[in-house]
Design an enzyme around this catalytic site. Structure first.
Site, PDB file in Angstrom:
ATOM      1  N   HIS A  51     -17.888  41.220 -26.173  1.00  0.00           N
ATOM      2  CA  HIS A  51     -16.859  40.235 -26.547  1.00  0.00           C
ATOM      3  C   HIS A  51     -15.898  40.837 -27.580  1.00  0.00           C
ATOM      4  CE1 HIS A  51     -19.540  38.186 -29.898  1.00  0.00           C
ATOM      5  NE2 HIS A  51     -18.823  39.162 -30.429  1.00  0.00           N
ATOM      6  N   ASP A  89     -11.010  34.116 -34.916  1.00  0.00           N
ATOM      7  CA  ASP A  89     -11.898  33.051 -34.425  1.00  0.00           C
ATOM      8  C   ASP A  89     -12.544  32.298 -35.578  1.00  0.00           C
ATOM      9  OD1 ASP A  89     -13.440  35.230 -35.210  1.00  0.00           O
ATOM     10  OD2 ASP A  89     -14.143  35.693 -33.199  1.00  0.00           O
ATOM     11  N   GLU A  97     -16.174  35.735 -24.644  1.00  0.00           N
ATOM     12  CA  GLU A  97     -17.446  36.194 -24.099  1.00  0.00           C
ATOM     13  C   GLU A  97     -17.241  36.717 -22.672  1.00  0.00           C
ATOM     14  OE1 GLU A  97     -19.600  36.427 -26.255  1.00  0.00           O
ATOM     15  OE2 GLU A  97     -20.064  34.595 -27.359  1.00  0.00           O
ATOM     16  N   ASN A 114     -22.323  42.279 -26.339  1.00  0.00           N
ATOM     17  CA  ASN A 114     -22.088  41.946 -24.923  1.00  0.00           C
ATOM     18  C   ASN A 114     -20.636  42.255 -24.515  1.00  0.00           C
ATOM     19  OD1 ASN A 114     -20.612  39.968 -26.175  1.00  0.00           O
ATOM     20  ND2 ASN A 114     -21.690  38.237 -25.262  1.00  0.00           N
TER      21      ASN A 114
HETATM   22  C1  F6R Z   1     -15.614  38.250 -35.500  1.00  0.00           C
HETATM   23  C2  F6R Z   1     -15.459  38.533 -34.078  1.00  0.00           C
HETATM   24  C3  F6R Z   1     -16.509  39.263 -33.296  1.00  0.00           C
HETATM   25  C4  F6R Z   1     -17.112  40.470 -34.032  1.00  0.00           C
HETATM   26  C5  F6R Z   1     -18.193  41.115 -33.186  1.00  0.00           C
HETATM   27  C6  F6R Z   1     -18.864  42.269 -33.907  1.00  0.00           C
HETATM   28  O1  F6R Z   1     -14.463  37.603 -36.021  1.00  0.00           O
HETATM   29  O2  F6R Z   1     -14.486  38.148 -33.530  1.00  0.00           O
HETATM   30  O3  F6R Z   1     -15.948  39.677 -32.074  1.00  0.00           O
HETATM   31  O4  F6R Z   1     -16.103  41.386 -34.310  1.00  0.00           O
HETATM   32  O5  F6R Z   1     -19.161  40.172 -32.857  1.00  0.00           O
HETATM   33  O6  F6R Z   1     -19.556  41.779 -35.037  1.00  0.00           O
HETATM   34  P1  F6R Z   1     -20.205  42.781 -36.091  1.00  0.00           P
HETATM   35  O7  F6R Z   1     -19.101  43.528 -36.719  1.00  0.00           O
HETATM   36  O8  F6R Z   1     -20.907  41.891 -37.085  1.00  0.00           O
HETATM   37  O9  F6R Z   1     -21.133  43.665 -35.316  1.00  0.00           O
END
Ligand code: F6R
Length: 249
Positions: A146, A73, A151, A144
């Site tokens: 995702h 992403d 989301e 959440n």
């Molecule tokens: C990032 C992504 C998100 C993160 C998720 C966890 O490229 O796609 O899904 O993997 O938000 O983020 P952290 O590791 O910072 O808790």
């Protein structure tokens, strides 16, 4: 259904084991003269893994010459050189350290106009197909549920597309963006169907802050309410958690 392997281990051990698995796969492919397509997540969770991959490159000669890096992403509306873009983040934490030029990585440009984003998403899916798909996708879990920026509410069939970020996702990013008003409202993300087509999924979740979402990922019905539950439908998916994320210790 429910084929998800759960591995309980400290973060540094998870990083070492997963890096060793990736290294083995890269080497096996390279011996056949074939590319290895590595799907990358950004964020705090995979930092140890990327540091270990960089160490294997530096100290043990692991070559990334045949690796194609693909990101999950990217934020929308960010300058390409902005250090807060996932493009810059991925360079800083992995690509530059292992000698993969950013031009060889598939990362959504963060500064595209909306119409161009739609075309980029379509071309990205075609490019992935031409590459033969993602060999191993690294994932983190949003609090959440995702995965990527899919989301809650994201459909099983969703493909790479422009999405609106959930309030809690934007809230989690306020420190990086100097307050909520600065946090991008939209992003490009691989879809759930795109992610599930990767041959191997390796999700990581560490620390107490991930306890609730790890429990819900494992226990709630598979579906769009908690997108991470879709991992349980994949034939080769693993979730590496430490004791605090599992609600122990
Ligand atoms: C990032 C992504 C998100 C993160 C998720 C966890 O490229 O796609 O899904 O993997 O938000 O983020 P952290 O590791 O910072 O808790």
């Amino acid at each position: 259904m429910d084929q998800l392997e759960v591995r309980v281990q400290p973060p540094d051990q998870a990083a070492r084991e997963l890096a060793a698995e990736i290294a083995g796969l890269i080497r096996a492919r390279a011996e056949e003269g074939l590319a290895f397509v590595l799907g990358l997540a950004t964020g705090r969770t995979p930092l140890g893994l990327y540091a270990e991959l960089a160490r294997l490159h530096r100290e043990e000669g692991l070559s990334f010459e045949h690796v194609v890096a693909v990101n999950l992403d990217e934020y929308e509306g960010v300058e390409p050189d902005d250090p807060r873009s996932f493009r810059a983040w991925t360079r800083a934490h992995l690509l530059d350290a292992v000698g993969v030029p950013v031009e060889r990585a598939l990362i959504p440009p963060p500064d595209l106009a909306v119409a161009a984003e739609v075309a980029w998403c379509r071309a990205f899916e075609e490019r992935l197909r031409a590459l033969g798909g993602i060999d191993l996708q690294v994932l983190g879990l949003g609090r959440n549920g995702h995965i990527g920026f899919n989301e809650p509410g994201s459909a099983r069939e969703s493909r790479t597309r422009r999405v609106r970020l959930a309030p809690e996702t934007r809230q989690d990013a306020v420190d990086t963006w100097d307050g909520l008003d600065g946090v991008p409202t939209h992003a490009i993300t691989q879809g759930i169907a795109t992610i599930l087509e990767a041959r191997r999924l390796r999700a990581l979740a560490f620390g107490l802050a991930k306890r609730d979402i790890v429990r819900r990922t494992l226990e709630e019905p598979v579906g769009p309410r908690i997108p991470a539950t879709f991992l349980r439908e994949h034939p080769d998916a693993r979730l590496c958690v430490d004791e605090p994320a599992l609600g122990r210790g």
